[in-house]
Design an enzyme around this catalytic site. Structure first.
Site, PDB file in Angstrom:
ATOM      1  N   ASP A 151      -9.535 -11.735   4.099  1.00  0.00           N
ATOM      2  CA  ASP A 151      -8.797 -10.719   3.341  1.00  0.00           C
ATOM      3  C   ASP A 151      -9.802  -9.813   2.612  1.00  0.00           C
ATOM      4  OD1 ASP A 151      -6.525  -9.497   2.282  1.00  0.00           O
ATOM      5  OD2 ASP A 151      -6.424 -10.855   0.545  1.00  0.00           O
TER       6      ASP A 151
ATOM      7  N   HIS B 192      -1.668  -4.610  -5.842  1.00  0.00           N
ATOM      8  CA  HIS B 192      -1.967  -6.029  -6.052  1.00  0.00           C
ATOM      9  C   HIS B 192      -1.575  -6.471  -7.463  1.00  0.00           C
ATOM     10  CE1 HIS B 192      -4.965  -5.167  -2.747  1.00  0.00           C
ATOM     11  NE2 HIS B 192      -4.286  -6.190  -2.276  1.00  0.00           N
TER      12      HIS B 192
ATOM     13  N   LYS C 274       3.428  -4.341 -10.887  1.00  0.00           N
ATOM     14  CA  LYS C 274       3.358  -3.340  -9.825  1.00  0.00           C
ATOM     15  C   LYS C 274       4.033  -2.020 -10.180  1.00  0.00           C
ATOM     16  CE  LYS C 274       3.303  -6.914  -6.249  1.00  0.00           C
ATOM     17  NZ  LYS C 274       1.851  -7.004  -6.100  1.00  0.00           N
TER      18      LYS C 274
ATOM     19  N   ASP D 167       0.097 -13.204  -2.404  1.00  0.00           N
ATOM     20  CA  ASP D 167      -0.806 -14.075  -3.154  1.00  0.00           C
ATOM     21  C   ASP D 167      -0.241 -14.348  -4.550  1.00  0.00           C
ATOM     22  OD1 ASP D 167      -2.861 -15.508  -4.197  1.00  0.00           O
ATOM     23  OD2 ASP D 167      -4.370 -13.951  -4.077  1.00  0.00           O
TER      24      ASP D 167
END
Ligand SMILES: O=C(CO)COP(=O)(O)O
Ligand SMILES: O=C[C@H](O)COP(=O)(O)O
Ligand SMILES: [Zn+2]
Ligand SMILES: [Zn+2]
Length: 309
Positions: A82, A180, A184, A256
């Site tokens: 990643d 990320h 957000k 994640d």
């Protein structure tokens, strides 16, 4: 069944208008929780390792844990780097047995991003490994650098076509408003779907990737805050937007933050409710179970990849 590239996964996902989940892994419990869910749901799976994960866990450990997952299930698993920052880290993962690498040249000007991505793609393809690239800049925490909102820029559709043609990359991460981390959106969540539709229309059959796609479930944020955490105002991408994206060529959806939240919420709960506990298995076990339940929900109810092995 075994370690595979994402080529077949993406072909089926594109045709079936669903997305494959790409989950970040950092330790054994995270890997086991994700893999147990994928096994039960019979879902294709991408496990991805960031530079931070390599530093934390040692890439050899992570590779062996993923091999253990392959050995103990009937899953096809793609092992992916990643946000590879340079050619060297991508080469090291290709040489170390990863089946997919991301070269993230999005911080460079267009021509430099093309040159770097092409160099990685040529090397990876010679070794049977596939390559994800990125065009456009995501806001949020990326590669341990905080990209401010003003620096974020959305992917230009025409540039995307030229980029794919000139680099030979196998999939492309695009920017349409995701970011990320756990914070957000300041107001109402919004993604640039007209842009996605345009890019997808110009690149028929081509797999797109969405980073920053955790939904930041309120239930986990509330649990964290209830049991001594302090993450007020956390907000993610609504699940319906992910379902919609999967209809427009988005074949890989990166998660994640939701893993971190699920695990932390359940560990905090154990610590507060059972202060006598000091055996790590008694809190890591519930952490792993929370990850499993969260991932199963994503695979089945959001990404649509359950039963698509
Ligand atoms: O894109 C990601 C990893 O590359 C993860 O995104 P989240 O922070 O939304 O989980
Ligand atoms: O892209 C961001 C991922 O969530 C990885 O995060 P990390 O660099 O902290 O491992
Ligand atoms: Zn990036
Ligand atoms: Zn990312």
């Amino acid at each position: 069944m075994g370690l595979v590239t994402s080529t077949e996964m993406f072909k089926k996902a594109y045709e079936g208008k669903y997305a494959v989940g790409a989950f970040n892994v950092n330790d054994m419990e995270i890997i086991q929780g994700i893999v147990e869910a994928a096994q039960e749901e019979q879902a294709p799976l991408i496990l991805q390792v960031s530079a931070g994960a390599r530093k934390y866990a040692n890439p050899v450990y992570l590779k062996k844990l993923v091999e253990a997952a392959v050995e103990t299930t009937d899953l096809d698993i793609c092992l992916h780097l990643d946000h590879g920052a340079d050619f060297e880290i991508c080469k090291s993962c290709v040489d170390g047995g990863f089946t997919s690498v991301m070269i993230d040249g999005s911080k460079y000007p267009f021509e430099e991003n093309i040159a770097l991505t092409k160099k990685v793609a040529d090397y990876a393809h010679d070794h049977g490994v596939v390559v994800e690239a990125e065009l456009g800049k995501l806001a949020g925490i990326e590669d341990a650098v905080n990209v401010g909102d003003h620096e974020a820029s959305f992917t230009d559709p025409d540039e995307a076509v030229e980029f794919v043609e000139r680099t030979g990359c196998d999939s492309l991460a695009i920017t349409i408003g995701t970011s990320h981390g756990a914070f957000k959106f300041k107001g109402t969540p919004k993604l640039d779907f007209p842009r996605l539709e345009k890019i997808s229309g110009l690149l028929p059959g081509y797999p797109l990737v969405l980073h920053g796609s955790s939904s930041v479930p309120k239930e986990f944020v509330d649990l964290c805050n209830q049991y001594g955490g302090a993450i007020p105002g956390a907000q993610g991408v609504p699940e319906d937007m992910l379902r919609e994206a999967a209809k427009w060529g988005v074949c890989k959806i990166n998660i994640d933050t939701d893993l971190r939240l699920a695990m932390t919420a359940s560990i905090r709960k154990v610590f507060v409710e059972q202060p006598q506990v000091f055996d790590p298995r008694e809190y890591l076990g519930p952490g792993r179970a929370a990850i499993k339940a969260m991932v199963a929900h994503k695979l089945k109810d959001v990404l649509g990849c359950a039963g698509k092995l």
